[in-house]
Each structure stands twice: as C-alpha cells, then as structure tokens.
Write an enzyme that holds these catalytic residues in place. Structure first.
Site, short mmCIF file in Angstrom:
data_model
loop_
_atom_site.label_atom_id
_atom_site.label_comp_id
_atom_site.label_asym_id
_atom_site.label_seq_id
_atom_site.Cartn_x
_atom_site.Cartn_y
_atom_site.Cartn_z
N LYS A 249 1.21 -1.10 0.07
CA LYS A 249 -0.56 0.11 0.22
C LYS A 249 1.28 1.32 0.00
O LYS A 249 0.53 1.86 -0.79
CB LYS A 249 -0.73 -0.17 1.18
CG LYS A 249 -2.14 -1.28 1.48
CD LYS A 249 -2.96 -0.94 2.63
CE LYS A 249 -1.63 -0.92 4.03
NZ LYS A 249 -1.64 -1.61 4.56
N ARG B 81 -8.91 1.25 9.21
CA ARG B 81 -9.13 0.29 8.92
C ARG B 81 -10.03 -1.25 10.17
O ARG B 81 -9.76 -1.96 10.98
CB ARG B 81 -7.68 -0.11 9.78
CG ARG B 81 -6.53 -0.29 9.52
CD ARG B 81 -5.47 -0.31 10.04
NE ARG B 81 -3.53 -0.85 10.08
CZ ARG B 81 -3.27 -0.66 9.57
NH1 ARG B 81 -2.72 0.53 9.31
NH2 ARG B 81 -1.54 -1.34 9.99
N ARG C 214 11.64 -5.51 4.90
CA ARG C 214 11.25 -4.04 4.74
C ARG C 214 12.08 -3.11 5.14
O ARG C 214 12.19 -3.47 6.30
CB ARG C 214 9.77 -4.50 4.91
CG ARG C 214 9.31 -3.08 5.10
CD ARG C 214 7.54 -3.13 4.93
NE ARG C 214 7.16 -2.80 5.70
CZ ARG C 214 5.26 -2.84 6.34
NH1 ARG C 214 5.35 -2.08 5.25
NH2 ARG C 214 5.04 -2.93 7.43
N ARG D 178 11.19 -1.73 11.03
CA ARG D 178 9.92 -1.36 12.00
C ARG D 178 10.33 -2.56 12.54
O ARG D 178 10.67 -3.43 13.25
CB ARG D 178 8.80 -1.51 11.17
CG ARG D 178 8.34 0.11 10.16
CD ARG D 178 7.50 -0.14 9.70
NE ARG D 178 6.27 -0.69 10.28
CZ ARG D 178 4.87 -0.66 9.34
NH1 ARG D 178 4.80 0.21 8.63
NH2 ARG D 178 3.83 -1.30 10.45
N ARG E 95 -1.04 -8.63 13.27
CA ARG E 95 -0.65 -8.08 12.95
C ARG E 95 -1.67 -8.66 11.06
O ARG E 95 -2.91 -7.96 11.04
CB ARG E 95 0.21 -7.07 11.70
CG ARG E 95 0.59 -6.29 12.84
CD ARG E 95 1.90 -5.65 12.97
NE ARG E 95 1.54 -5.22 11.76
CZ ARG E 95 2.98 -4.18 10.62
NH1 ARG E 95 3.97 -4.87 10.53
NH2 ARG E 95 2.29 -2.90 9.89
P1 AMP Z 1 0.74 0.66 9.45
O1 AMP Z 1 1.79 1.36 8.96
O2 AMP Z 1 -0.27 1.81 7.90
O3 AMP Z 1 1.50 -0.78 9.16
O4 AMP Z 1 0.78 1.35 11.23
C1 AMP Z 1 0.54 0.52 11.69
C2 AMP Z 1 1.07 0.34 13.07
O5 AMP Z 1 -0.10 1.82 13.39
C3 AMP Z 1 -0.48 -0.12 13.25
O6 AMP Z 1 0.07 -2.10 13.39
C4 AMP Z 1 -1.20 0.36 14.23
O7 AMP Z 1 -1.23 0.22 15.08
C5 AMP Z 1 -1.49 1.54 13.95
N1 AMP Z 1 -2.28 1.88 12.90
C6 AMP Z 1 -1.67 2.56 11.49
N2 AMP Z 1 -2.80 2.83 11.34
C7 AMP Z 1 -4.62 2.53 11.81
C8 AMP Z 1 -5.61 2.87 12.19
N3 AMP Z 1 -6.34 2.64 10.68
N4 AMP Z 1 -6.42 2.77 12.65
C9 AMP Z 1 -6.12 1.62 13.79
N5 AMP Z 1 -4.05 1.67 14.21
C10 AMP Z 1 -3.69 2.06 12.97
#
Ligand code: AMP
Length: 211
Positions: free
Chosen positions: A13, A88, A123, A156, A167
């Site tokens: 994404k 999400r 990554r 990360r 996740r």
């Molecule tokens: P990402 O970089 O999008 O994979 O997000 C990393 C982490 O941030 C996720 O595993 C969640 O803990 C938190 N996070 C990011 N976006 C959201 C969202 N829209 N709703 C809830 N948690 C989020």
C-alpha cells in the site's frame, strides 16, 4: 480524486500510494507514518499509541479519527488524497462516511499471508519521512539511506515475524470486512499485489482508475 488503498500489512500500500500520489499530484495520508512520527517525537498521541503499535494491535478508533480530522483539514488535501492504512475498522469507515466523504475508488491489494511474512523480512522504512523500501524489490540507491530525504533507513519494530502474524490476524478480523462494506457501495476493486514488479501493480491500479 479520493482513494483508499486497502490490504494486509506489507501488501504494498505504502509503495503504491507514494507512486500514485506523485503521478496524481495528491498527498498520501498514512496514519501509520503519522503515528510513528508521534512516537518518535514523544507526543501525547505517540505515548498513547506506542504499546498498541509495538504489539501489532490497532490503535483506538478515536485516536485515529482525531489524527485524520486534523490532517484532512490541511490545504493540500483540497484536491483529493490517498488513504494508506486507514480506515482499518468498520467504525473508522462509518465515521468517514458520516463526515460526508465519498471515495472514488477503494483498491484492495490482494496477497497471501505466506508471501507477506516473507516480504516483511526485507522491509525497511525511512526513519524521517516514512518512505518504504525493500532490500530486494525496492532497494535504496545508497545502502541504508532514503532516496527521498537522505535520512537513515530502519527496520520497523512491528515487522518481527511473530508480530507480523498477529497483525495479519488483526487484518483478517478487523479490516478485511471493509471489502464488503465498500463493495456494497460499488467502490471496491481488487488488484493482485504480487503481479511481478512494482510497476506492474501500479499499471493494474491505474487501469481501475481509468488513468
Ligand atoms: P501501518 O504503517 O499502516 O502498518 O501501521 C502501523 C501500526 O499503526 C498498526 O499496526 C497500528 O498499530 C497503527 N495504525 C495505523 N493506522 C491505523 C488505523 N487506521 N487504525 C488503527 N491503528 C492504526
């Protein structure tokens, strides 16, 4: 143009959002990147979010919606935007709908869990601007350095295999139902996230957009 990129963590994404945003001249909004910056800066939001993020859990909807509200109010969002990693949950999608926001397309990047676990191993992300890289499929020009801003790349914390598996479970349970939510509104298009190259996937998305 208002777009949502849906998909499991590691589906691509962020990479696709960055390319499409550049081509379409609209910003990408990644709540994950905003939260990582907040954690790094030790803000109140960052302090609240950190434990959830490290455990691979979702940050509470109200925190996400506050962040999003503030970001969408900025002037660069006036011509549209790409949402990466948000909404999400159904509650987040309903909140956006209640604000009267209508999306042109919701693209779901499809990829198997096994492939995700393999991908996450390589990554890397920029510690400053969040631009994503991959040691094999999207290496930086200079090892360990972000092409976009020159800052150091990092792994990360939540890309460890056991956290990735959690996740993925959260994705299937909380986020995947959004496909049906947007399909019912006639907005959903599914694109394979493993078509070959990054450019192949971009082309498939552009076909959906009619671009
Ligand atoms: P990402 O970089 O999008 O994979 O997000 C990393 C982490 O941030 C996720 O595993 C969640 O803990 C938190 N996070 C990011 N976006 C959201 C969202 N829209 N709703 C809830 N948690 C989020």
């Amino acid at each position: 143009m208002k777009l949502i990129l849906l998909g499991a963590p590691g589906a691509g994404k962020g990479t696709q959002a960055e390319i499409l945003g550049r081509k379409l001249g609209i910003p990408t909004i990644s709540t994950g990147n905003i939260l990582r910056t907040a954690v790094k800066n030790g803000t109140e939001v960052g302090k609240r979010a950190k434990a959830f993020m490290d455990a691979g859990k979702l940050v509470p909807d109200e925190v996400i919606l506050d962040i999003l509200e503030e970001r969408l109010a900025q002037s660069d969002c006036a011509q549209g935007y790409i949402l990466d990693g948000v909404p999400r949950t159904i509650a987040q999608a309903e909140a956006l709908e209640a604000r009267g926001i209508v999306f042109d397309h919701v693209i779901s990047l499809e990829i198997s869990d096994e492939e995700i676990v393999k991908r996450m191993d390589g990554r890397r992300v920029c510690s400053h601007c969040g631009t994503p890289f991959h040691v094999e499929s999207k290496p930086p020009k200079v090892d360990g350095v972000c092409d976009a801003c020159g800052s150091a790349l990092m792994e990360r914390e939540d890309d460890k295999p056991e956290t990735v598996r959690h996740r993925l479970e959260v994705y299937h349970q909380e986020t995947e139902p959004l496909k049906e939510f947007y399909a019912r509104r006639g907005k959903l298009a599914s694109v394979p996230g493993n078509l070959g190259t990054i450019e192949d996937t971009t082309r498939a998305i552009e076909q959906v957009l009619g671009a």
